[in-house]
Design a protein around this motif. Sequence first.
Motif, short mmCIF file in Angstrom:
data_model
loop_
_atom_site.label_atom_id
_atom_site.label_comp_id
_atom_site.label_asym_id
_atom_site.label_seq_id
_atom_site.Cartn_x
_atom_site.Cartn_y
_atom_site.Cartn_z
N TYR B 412 68.46 71.84 52.52
CA TYR B 412 68.03 71.42 53.61
C TYR B 412 67.54 70.09 52.88
O TYR B 412 67.28 69.67 51.16
CB TYR B 412 66.57 71.82 54.07
CG TYR B 412 67.41 72.84 55.58
CD1 TYR B 412 67.23 72.89 55.84
CD2 TYR B 412 67.13 74.01 55.05
CE1 TYR B 412 67.85 73.65 57.51
CE2 TYR B 412 67.17 75.14 55.73
CZ TYR B 412 67.99 74.89 57.11
OH TYR B 412 68.39 75.78 58.03
N PHE B 413 68.37 69.29 53.33
CA PHE B 413 68.01 67.42 52.84
C PHE B 413 66.33 67.22 52.24
O PHE B 413 66.05 66.88 51.31
CB PHE B 413 68.45 66.46 53.57
CG PHE B 413 69.93 66.85 53.52
CD1 PHE B 413 70.88 67.36 53.40
CD2 PHE B 413 70.57 66.39 55.25
CE1 PHE B 413 72.07 67.58 53.57
CE2 PHE B 413 71.48 67.00 55.35
CZ PHE B 413 72.79 67.30 54.69
N ALA B 414 65.24 67.83 53.61
CA ALA B 414 63.71 67.98 53.27
C ALA B 414 62.95 68.82 52.08
O ALA B 414 64.22 69.00 52.75
CB ALA B 414 63.18 67.65 54.86
N GLU B 415 62.68 67.74 51.36
CA GLU B 415 62.11 68.97 50.46
C GLU B 415 62.96 69.72 49.28
O GLU B 415 62.32 70.61 48.38
CB GLU B 415 61.03 69.66 50.87
CG GLU B 415 60.02 68.63 51.75
CD GLU B 415 59.08 69.87 52.55
OE1 GLU B 415 58.92 70.43 52.21
OE2 GLU B 415 58.28 69.24 53.52
N ASP B 416 64.46 69.32 48.96
CA ASP B 416 65.50 70.43 48.75
C ASP B 416 64.99 71.92 49.18
O ASP B 416 65.54 72.48 48.28
CB ASP B 416 65.49 69.72 47.02
CG ASP B 416 66.54 69.70 46.76
OD1 ASP B 416 67.36 69.42 47.30
OD2 ASP B 416 66.76 69.83 45.03
N GLN B 417 64.91 71.92 50.32
CA GLN B 417 64.50 73.52 50.53
C GLN B 417 66.10 74.15 50.35
O GLN B 417 67.25 73.68 51.13
CB GLN B 417 64.08 74.33 51.50
CG GLN B 417 61.68 73.81 51.68
CD GLN B 417 61.87 73.93 52.26
OE1 GLN B 417 61.66 74.43 53.28
NE2 GLN B 417 60.09 74.47 51.62
N VAL B 418 66.10 75.57 50.02
CA VAL B 418 67.55 76.67 50.34
C VAL B 418 67.30 77.62 50.82
O VAL B 418 65.88 78.03 51.00
CB VAL B 418 68.07 76.53 48.87
CG1 VAL B 418 68.75 77.77 49.38
CG2 VAL B 418 68.70 75.67 48.69
#
Lengths: 102, 496
Positions: B412-418
């Motif tokens: 995910y681009f927001a907050e660099d979450q995977v």
Amino acid sequence: MLLAVACVALVALPFLREPSPKDDRLVAPDELEQRRLALAEERDRALAALKELEFDHRTGKVSDDDYRTLVGPLRRRAAEALRALDLRASPTVEEKPVPTHG
Amino acid sequence: MAIHPPMLYLGYVGLTVPFAFAMGALLARRTDERWIVATRRWTLAAWAFLGIGQLLGAHWAYVEIGWGGFYAWDPVENAALMPWLAATAFLHSVMIQEKRGMLKVWNVLLIVLAFGLSLFGTFLTRSGIIQSIHSFTQSSIGPWFLGFICLIVVGSLALVFARLPLLRTKTRLESLVSREATFLYNNLLLVALALTILWGVVYPILSQAVTGQAATVSKPYYNFFLHTFGLPLLLLMGIGPLVAWRRASLRALGRTFLWPLAAALVAGIALLAAGAGSSRIGVIAYTFSVFVLASIALEFARGTAARKALGGVGWPAAFSSLIARNRRRYGGYVVHASVVLLAIGVTGASAYQTVREARLKPGQSMTVAGDRLVFRGFQTRMESNHRAIRGLVDVYRGDKYLGRYTPGKNQYFAEDQVSNEVAIRHDLLTGGDLFLIADQVNSNGSIDLKALQKPLVNLLWLAGLVFVGGSLIALWPDAREERRLAERYADAVVRI
């Protein structure tokens, strides 16, 4: 905090007010009522137990010997409770103490 | 997922009703059965919502979280399980009060426990005291909420103590081999399980408060007590229906236990012959499960036969009349069947699961429980808020191609979450799943693939449907019963 106190006060208000009609109060049941209810519950319990015993006997869960041992006392209990309730229903008959089994 | 929290919420909140009625009855010195009769359906509904909510949560965890399980003994998962266990004990023990007039004190204490535990569950979620997927907030409500729970529990116990003379009954257990005795054993086991789980939940919090370091209570602790208390509970579900109220002679027991015992014995031997002995717990759980299912089937069969003989009607009419005349009992048996399905699913997915892990380059393969998995490479696509990377895994059983499955990750681009995006192959014929997790997506084009073969795991979800069915049967109003109760309480006008 103030909001919480206000909410509690609002909810508790009906309990704090003096009830207007004379009988508008939660009263503990008197001894007679307690006794009548106990008898009604005892009657229902004994009748339900009898029905259950009959059915369990039919399905083989209760042996003939167990059935004969259990059915008598249950019938007596149901009859005693019914008799005691009848006595209470009739105001002219003086009440006799009736033993309960539960 | 959307209805999992509301279901649990309804369960938690619903327990307020029997608790409030119990406290009201004690305050008004009305310790007869009215509060139990009035709240019977409320308790059952709250208990059913709690159960459904937990199963939905388990399904969500299984499909979405991507670790390959459905229950992690997370403190907040436990917080929903504990009141459910206490409420289960209550639903059984109130029957003893209704049938025998016993256990008045115990029933009030159980509803205090169930309600207290539901408050505690809310406290765990809202106070931020624990680190969990379910801890939604770090707020200052904790101390206030804890104070409220203490007030409720101490106040309720003080009230019960003050009313003890009214709650005492003269009736005693007639025999240790009777239906009410099996309910008592079931109650002790359920409460013991709830309290050991409670200890597992609070121990890290207490150790943090006392020593400054949070001790962890992990899966082996919970599994030990699940086996210790859960297996006898499973067995009791089969024994209870076969034993009569009040007392049962050895002769009658021998007759009623014969077929379920024979079925269990045959199942146990067949399981050992089939190689299921690799897990002792598994064999015991499955053997007990067969015993319970056989006893439930026998109860329905004997009951229907007796009803048919009594009414002179056909089998379908006798069957429906059997259920209609005692919805609580036969709905309860259906719920028992759902718990057995649950036990079979949990046992299959835990005691008999196969786990394999391998780093695979495109074209390489691995084998899990007879299935060959061939990694073909990655596929990447851009979505509006994330990049989806999927491993392409072809599954074969022998020479037969079973399909392509695509475990992967979303970045995910927001907050660099995977997030882990698992792939599951459901086998509806066997009830098992092939569960694929892309543990690592490597820059050299390889994948760290974790494959789990989970036999019979789909019975868990089937158990949910059966549970709902059983609960509905038990909840369905019974006009005859309503009339009887109305007559019983007709003269006892509650003046408020």
